[in-house]
Design an enzyme around this catalytic site. Structure first.
Site, mmCIF file in Angstrom:
data_model
loop_
_atom_site.group_PDB
_atom_site.id
_atom_site.type_symbol
_atom_site.label_atom_id
_atom_site.label_comp_id
_atom_site.label_asym_id
_atom_site.label_seq_id
_atom_site.Cartn_x
_atom_site.Cartn_y
_atom_site.Cartn_z
ATOM 1 N N CYS A 286 16.214 -52.175 -39.038
ATOM 2 C CA CYS A 286 16.984 -50.981 -38.675
ATOM 3 C C CYS A 286 16.200 -50.029 -37.791
ATOM 4 O O CYS A 286 16.788 -49.134 -37.178
ATOM 5 C CB CYS A 286 17.456 -50.260 -39.939
ATOM 6 S SG CYS A 286 16.128 -49.858 -41.082
ATOM 7 N N GLU A 384 23.852 -51.572 -31.948
ATOM 8 C CA GLU A 384 22.668 -52.221 -32.494
ATOM 9 C C GLU A 384 22.846 -53.733 -32.418
ATOM 10 O O GLU A 384 23.787 -54.290 -32.980
ATOM 11 C CB GLU A 384 22.479 -51.771 -33.949
ATOM 12 C CG GLU A 384 21.194 -52.218 -34.589
ATOM 13 C CD GLU A 384 21.025 -51.626 -35.991
ATOM 14 O OE1 GLU A 384 19.866 -51.440 -36.397
ATOM 15 O OE2 GLU A 384 22.046 -51.370 -36.657
#
Length: 481
Positions: A286, A384
């Site tokens: 992340c 992402e």
């Protein structure tokens, strides 16, 4: 590496290994498609039993001294280190992480237990000067209660210890719910908790349906705290579900980390930092660099040296000691990476190296990839990617770098490479991210706060702030007449 044999694992509720009569979930190694184990497919009933056990155990665990709780955690810390190789093997087999990275994660996981074993002794209250001579004003710190810890697949050991460490140190009891894609590390950690002597019900492990177990957790008033690492979409659902009982939440959610390389940066240092950030766990973290902004003056030199370094990375099954990049977690993850790359090519970007899926031993692999001449219209700069893809965009100024970096709903991590202290400071002061690596591609540590701004989460994990999330402040006014 001696592979862990296929095994039908169980979950642990109130000190008992249970779940034999339930259906099972296959745990598949994404490097070759082979099933490496199964776990019980539990649901609301099993979650409720675990919550009840944790609630009962809380009555006595919360009354133990911080030093007593630290003793259990110190034993657990040593057991994790003693079993480092087995834990690393399990991790690599269940989610594909290269074995050397897995060994590093086990040490990282152990560091949270060690840190909070000591930090639990420093949960200080306050004595406040009174406005009346006949009163004494104090603030006491109390454990919040039963904690549900819900963790993702990409760091199956460290995400658990980063949550259970402070919870247990503060006097809370825990119900652990790991990802169904990588639950075997959690099972092993549960075994070590048992070996460390934790009383029954203090730590519980439930595996199975995420939606059913989450429903039981959110509906049960005995659960006073949720700590979750995962997608922003699921985090928003938990926020809504927590409203009815005003449950306390810690949320570590999605990111879309910018990495800025200014023209006064040492290119070698920048390349090394980007390599450390971008390709850890095949880009499935992340906080890894998702979009790279390089100033025009050093753009060509950076792209050349960075691409050369990327071409040296080896791809394959994580059990191989020489492998740098393991598989993606599943086919959906691979498809997302392929779509991001193809979108960038269609819109005018150029692939410098990589850019293709790799067919190998039935695994889910994608070549480490560098894309240059990207722009903000491309999906890879907006979403992402969660894969080994490094898109590089040319920028003209510090102001443009800051503007582009902040142009996202996420605010977890960012990176800046600059050799000028004043310049780097000014840029970082304008970045809206909870974590910033300055000439550093690997900023995480147990003793520092980890968490994001905006849609990247609520609260912080690690450091002394990580323990604050598991205690309540109770103000006590004492009349002395």
């Amino acid at each position: 590496m001696n592979e862990v044999k296929m095994k039908n694992y169980l979950m642990n509720i109130n000190g008992e290994w249970v779940g034999e009569g339930l259906g099972t979930i296959d745990v598949v190694n994404p490097a070759n498609g082979q099933t490496v184990g199964t776990v019980p497919n539990g649901g609301e009933e099993e979650a409720t039993l675990a919550i009840d056990a944790a609630h009962e155990a809380f009555q006595t665990w919360s009354q133990k001294t911080a030093y007593e709780r630290a003793g259990y955690l110190k034993r657990l810390h040593q057991l994790i280190l003693d079993n480092q190789e087995e834990l690393a093997q399990i991790m690599t087999l269940e989610m594909g992480k290269p074995i050397n990275e897995s060994r590093g994660e086990v040490k990282y996981a152990a560091s949270f237990i060690e840190w909070f074993a000591e930090e639990g002794k420093r949960v200080y209250g306050e004595t406040i000067p009174s406005h009346i001579s006949s009163k004494r004003l104090q603030v006491w710190k109390k454990p919040v209660g039963v904690v549900a810890a819900i963790t993702p697949w990409n760091f199956p050991a460290a995400m658990l210890t980063r949550k259970m460490g402070p919870a247990l140190a503060a006097g809370c009891t825990v119900v652990m719910k790991p990802s169904g894609e990588s639950p075997l590390s959690a099972v092993k950690l549960m075994e070590l908790c048992e070996e460390a002597g934790f009383p029954k019900g203090v730590v519980n492990l439930v595996t199975g349906s995420s939606s059913k177990i989450a429903k039981a957790i959110m509906d049960n008033a005995k659960v006073r705290k949720i700590t979750f690492t995962g997608s922003t979409e699921v985090g928003k659902i938990l926020i809504r579900q927590s409203a009815d009982q005003v449950k306390r939440l810690s949320l570590e959610l999605g990111g879309h980390a910018p990495l800025i390389v200014l023209d006064d940066a040492d290119v070698e240092v920048a390349v090394k930092g980007v390599m450390a950030s971008k390709f850890r766990n095949a880009g499935q973290t992340c906080i890894c660099a998702n979009r790279i902004y390089v100033q025009a003056g050093i753009y060509d030199a950076f792209v050349e040296k960075f691409s050369e370094a990327v071409e040296e990375l080896s791809v394959g099954n994580g059990v191989d000691e020489s492998v740098d990049i393991g598989p993606l977690i599943n086919q959906a993850g691979l498809d997302k990476v392929k779509n991001h790359v193809q979108d960038a090519i269609t819109k005018g970007a150029s692939v410098v190296t990589g850019g293709e899926a790799i067919t190998k031993d039935g695994g889910v692999f994608f070549a480490p990839t560098v894309i240059k001449d990207v722009d903000q219209s491309m999906v890879v700069m907006q979403e992402e990617t969660f894969g080994p893809v490094a898109p590089i965009q040319k920028i003209a100024s510090d102001e443009e770098a800051v503007k582009l970096a902040n142009d996202t709903p996420y605010g977890l991590a960012a990176y800046v490479f600059s050799g000028n202290v004043a310049r780097g400071t000014r840029v970082i002061e304008q970045l809206n991210f909870g974590i910033v690596g300055w000439n550093d591609g690997a900023p995480s540590a147990a003793q520092v706060p980890f968490g994001g701004m905006k849609e990247s989460g609520i609260g912080r994990e690690g450091g002394h702030e990580g323990l604050d999330a598991f205690v309540e402040s109770q103000y006590v006014s004492i009349g002395m007449e």
